[in-house]
Every structure is written in C-alpha cells, then in structure tokens.
Design an enzyme around this catalytic site. Sequence first.
Site, PDB file in Angstrom:
ATOM      1  N   ARG A  99       0.862  -1.247  -0.038  1.00  0.00           N
ATOM      2  CA  ARG A  99       0.032  -0.079  -0.052  1.00  0.00           C
ATOM      3  C   ARG A  99       0.835   1.351   0.099  1.00  0.00           C
ATOM      4  NH1 ARG A  99      -2.617   0.124   5.188  1.00  0.00           N
ATOM      5  NH2 ARG A  99      -1.685  -1.992   5.956  1.00  0.00           N
ATOM      6  N   LYS A 102       3.784   2.606   2.573  1.00  0.00           N
ATOM      7  CA  LYS A 102       4.345   1.238   3.395  1.00  0.00           C
ATOM      8  C   LYS A 102       5.646   0.844   2.715  1.00  0.00           C
ATOM      9  CE  LYS A 102       1.989  -0.972   6.127  1.00  0.00           C
ATOM     10  NZ  LYS A 102       1.472  -1.996   7.051  1.00  0.00           N
ATOM     11  N   ASP A 105       8.042  -5.471   0.583  1.00  0.00           N
ATOM     12  CA  ASP A 105       7.697  -7.007   1.118  1.00  0.00           C
ATOM     13  C   ASP A 105       7.804  -7.843   0.078  1.00  0.00           C
ATOM     14  OD1 ASP A 105       6.973  -9.211   2.104  1.00  0.00           O
ATOM     15  OD2 ASP A 105       5.394  -8.469   3.506  1.00  0.00           O
ATOM     16  N   CYS A 107       6.580 -10.764  -0.577  1.00  0.00           N
ATOM     17  CA  CYS A 107       5.429 -11.403  -0.951  1.00  0.00           C
ATOM     18  C   CYS A 107       4.732 -10.510  -1.957  1.00  0.00           C
ATOM     19  CB  CYS A 107       4.596 -11.611  -0.049  1.00  0.00           C
ATOM     20  SG  CYS A 107       3.571 -10.293   1.034  1.00  0.00           S
ATOM     21  N   TYR A 108       4.645  -9.079  -1.954  1.00  0.00           N
ATOM     22  CA  TYR A 108       4.146  -8.290  -3.080  1.00  0.00           C
ATOM     23  C   TYR A 108       4.639  -8.685  -4.217  1.00  0.00           C
ATOM     24  CZ  TYR A 108       1.346  -6.667   0.798  1.00  0.00           C
ATOM     25  OH  TYR A 108       0.478  -6.726   1.776  1.00  0.00           O
ATOM     26  N   ASP A 167       9.953 -18.013   6.018  1.00  0.00           N
ATOM     27  CA  ASP A 167       8.772 -18.677   6.047  1.00  0.00           C
ATOM     28  C   ASP A 167       8.209 -19.360   4.805  1.00  0.00           C
ATOM     29  OD1 ASP A 167       7.450 -15.507   6.800  1.00  0.00           O
ATOM     30  OD2 ASP A 167       6.678 -16.822   5.134  1.00  0.00           O
ATOM     31  N   HIS A 170       6.328 -16.511   2.221  1.00  0.00           N
ATOM     32  CA  HIS A 170       7.083 -15.644   1.687  1.00  0.00           C
ATOM     33  C   HIS A 170       8.065 -16.486   0.599  1.00  0.00           C
ATOM     34  CE1 HIS A 170       6.084 -12.729   4.634  1.00  0.00           C
ATOM     35  NE2 HIS A 170       6.526 -11.955   3.731  1.00  0.00           N
TER      36      HIS A 170
END
Lengths: 235, 379
Positions: A99, A102, A105, A107-108, A167, A170
């Site tokens: 977003r 922010k 990351d 995963c995006y 993890d 991800h």
Amino acid sequence: PNLWMPFSHRSAYCATSVASLTNILTPTLFAGTAEWIARCQNWEGGIGGVPGMEAHGGYTFCGVAALVILKQEHLLNLRSLLHWVTGRQMRFEGGFQGRCNKLVDGCYSFWQAGLLPLLHRALHARGDPALSMAHWMFDQLALQEYILLCCQCPAGGLLDKPGKSRDFYHTCYCLSGLAIAQHFGSGDLHNEVVLGVPENCLQATHPVYNIAPEKVARAVMHFLQYPVPSLDPAS
Amino acid sequence: DEIGLIPCPEARYNRSPIVLVENKLGVESWCVKFLLPYVHNKLLLYRQRKQWLNKDELIDITCTLLLLNPDFTTAWNVRKELILSGTLNPLKDLHLGKLALTKFPKSPETWIHRRWVLQQLIQENSLPSLATKGNLGAAPVERIHRLVQEEMNVCSEAAGRYPSNYNAWSHRIWVLQHLAKLTVKVLLDELSSTKYWVSMHVSDHSGFHYRQFLLNSLIRRTVTDNNILVQNQMVNEQNPSLQKEEENAGTEAACAEEQSVDLPRRLDEEMELCSELIDNYPGHETLWCHSDESLNNSHHSPATSHMAQAMVVDGLNESSSKQGYTQETKRLKRAPVQDSLGPEMEYRFVDKVLSTCRDVDQARFATAYRKWLVTFLGQ
C-alpha cells in the site's frame, strides 16, 4: 452488514479458482460477486477490503484475478488500476509495497507484480495499440534484483525483507513473483528476461492460478470430461 | 487497561509471573510456554466433549487464551455461545477485545468478534425491554452514540500502535456505516477529531484515506439530502393540504444540516491541512496523494452534481418543479465554489515547495504533483 466482508476477496478468489478449474462454475454460483469486487475499487485505483477502504495489494490481486476468471474485468477502471499498481514498485529497492507509504515486502512480488500480466491481457483484449509485445509494464529486472539479492535466506528459503526470518508463505510468493518477472507472455510471444546466470530461470507460472500453466490445462481438460454436477439430491 | 509480555526467559524467583502495576497487566514470558498449551488443551478437550468445563471456567480459560493469542477463533466462538445463552455480558467481550488489542492491534479475529458483539448489542436495542447490566435507563440512541464513541477510541488507539493498521481503520469505517449510519454530524465530528491524529502520523496512509472516506461520504450525503429536499418541496407544493408537521420539520432539519456542512469550505480546509503538513514534513508520499484526491474532490464538488440532480427530478407539475429548481439554485449560489481559485493556489504552492525544499523525495513528489496538475487541468 457482513462481519467478514473485509476478507471476502480472498474467498472469492479461492472459490472462483476452484470452480473454474473443476468446471463447476455457473452464473448463479457467483451472482453479485463481480459487482461487489468492482465496488471496492477506490480513488487510488486499487481495490480495498470493503467499499471505501484503502487499496491493498493482496485484496487487489484476489479481486482482479476473480474478475478475470468471471470474465468481468471490464467492470473495473483498468487505467487507474494500472496507475496504482505501477506506483507500488519501489524505485530504490525494486520490490513492491502493499500500500502507499508502506515498506517493500517480498510477497508483493507476486500480489502486485502479478497484476501486470492480468492487466496486459485485459487491455490487449480491448485492442490497446500501445501494449508491449515483449515486456510487462513494470521493471522486471529490478524486481528480480530485489528478490535474489535481498530476499534469500542463507540457510535456504525466502523472506519479506532483510532482517526478517524465512517462512513458507514468503518463499512461495517470492518465487512466484520471480517467475512472473522472468517470463513474459506464452507460446509464440514468450520472452524470457533473466537476471544473472541462466540457471536462475524458474519455470513459468500461470498468472491467474499461480500454478504451472500445463497443470492448469490438464486440470481443465480433465474436469471437462465430467458433466457439471447438478444440485438435485441423488435419488 | 493494557496488557504486555515481560521479557523474562527464566523464572528466577519462586513467585507469580503475573505483574499488575497501575492497572497494567504484565505476564513474564517464561511462563507462556507452560500456560498457553495448558489452557489451549483444556479448551480443546472441552470442545471434543472429553472434559466438562462449567461456565465460569470457560469464561476464565477463554479470557486467558485470548489475551495470549487473540487469533484463536474457537475461543471467541465459545464466548459467542456464552453470550447467546445469556451467561456472559457482551460488554465484557468489548472490554476483553480492547485489552487484547493493546498488545495485538491488528488481530483480525478480535476485530471480527467485536463486530459480532456490536451487532448483538444493536439488535437488542430494537427489543422493547432493555435490561442489560450497566445500561439501565439509557435511551437507545444515547447508548448507540456511546458505543460509537468508544469504538472510535479503540480504533484510534490500535491505529497508533501499528502503522497503517488496515484492520483498525476498516473496522472504524464499518462502525460508521452500520452503527452511526453515516450521519452528517458523525462525519463532521470524525473529521475534526482525526485532524490532530493525522497531523501526528503523516506517513499513515490509512489515516488520510479515512479522511477521504469521510469527505466522500459527506459529498454523497449532501447530494442525497438535497434530492430528498427538492422532492419533498415539490410534494408539499402540490399537496398543501397533506403537509405533515413532521415532514416539514424533517426537511428543515436536513436543510439546516446541509447548510452547516459547507462542503467547499471543508475541502479547502483539507487542502490547507495538506499544504501545512507537506511544508512541515517534507518527503511524505501520503500527503501528496491526499492532496491529489482532495483537489479532485473539490473540483467535482456537489454543486455541479446538484444541478444535474435537480434537473432530473422533474415532478408532475411544471411550475412547482421550476420553483423547486430555483430554490435549489439559490442555495447553491449562496455557497460559492472556488473552482478556479483552487488549482491556481496549488500551482503557487507547488512552485514554492520546489524552490525552497532541500529534500530529494519532496522535490520528486512536488514535480509529479505539478505534472498531475497540468494533465488534470488540461482536461
């Protein structure tokens, strides 16, 4: 006033994925779903959890993918969506944020970058003459750099950003994003853009279902053999 | 009023790991690995019908569990059952949730359960007899108002505890939509009460987005109210004998409300707030995005859409419809829309920022904003 509404795009995506792959997708099954998702697109161009909410990478992907499956992506303002998602790639890191304002990351790499193939396809279907025939509309090399240089755990596995622990979630979405960034199009139009050595190249992934394209084809072929189950109880 | 974990890897002394200081509850971390599996197991055995727990034990166990891990859906569901059976006061769960959120401000299950509880509470309001403890005698409207205020507080605190707390802000919107019904008063109250908060959290995109939601809702509300106004006026003009006292009072109240909104001024204020914050805190993308959208909104102000709506509402009687329309335009003329002034001011502002700023990101945002202004005004 559904309490779980902010999470409904995820369910819609899961449901439409499963239904379309197993050939049980009927108009009544998803009546109203497409319109609901479209109402969640906001002024930023992305899609929020509920109408009025901030645009969010995860919900946007789930919403758009569900609409693609339902063949209703035209309900969205594709230009503002394109504007929003391309604005989410971070110019310094190369990865994507979920977003506005922010942090990046890993995963995006999939949730956001994965929107570009969907948009490309939707705009192509409209006959947009400006579309590239070799690249997605994001910096594919920069994303690969971020994933390979910043998102790998030395002990194996991938992660959100340096300093975080690895993890499965991800690992899955960093790899998916990497595959998206490395492969443009398919068939005759397939164009590989691989950062570093050729061994870095992953298998392509299907931009809607995020499984191997051959698997999608096989699943669809398999279930087409069976009739759509009826709702009448077996006698 | 707050819970927390005290980092304490070993039990040094033979004493309770629970620490209570000035109404704040702390748990020493060493005991969690014993406590959590113990209570978790107890609840699971109960659920599997292998071991009975009475109501008080259930309340205690679920409370402990949820303070350690509020995303344990089953525990919240046990409490739902207790509430439905009348054993547990739903207000207790609001308090428990509030406490859990001090440590886990994002916890999705906590927010979901909270909405369920609130729904239970407002459904109770529609019943003739209200005997909920602690709320005897309070009028339903007053009660709901207090609930809404409390929710705004809880959301605000949770938003402060985690940057861009998506779940907190979406809960806040849900409460406004389903409990407060998006009245003009509550929208205006929220605009003023969040002004300070967003000034203290200039990178919190969710906070500014909330203000956009408030402004958009106000715009929509004003259009709807005015439509009703115009329609009512025409109905009254056609049937003077059927004029009802309440309807008149209603329209007048709505009229008064609408006049007190003064949307163009609100949007100008929003632009002012943006400019001030951009000056004070260089380099925050959120502020520029908010600026974009506020300008967008003030350009598509309700004045223009009012005209369109007024023209659509034809009515049966030609003369009365014209009368309604004239009254509408009179009201619009009283509230000047400074369309032409807005963008000019923005150009001056951007140029000023570009010439005086030293922050690289600020310059980049300002340049992008300028390009956007040019494109936007070119349309």
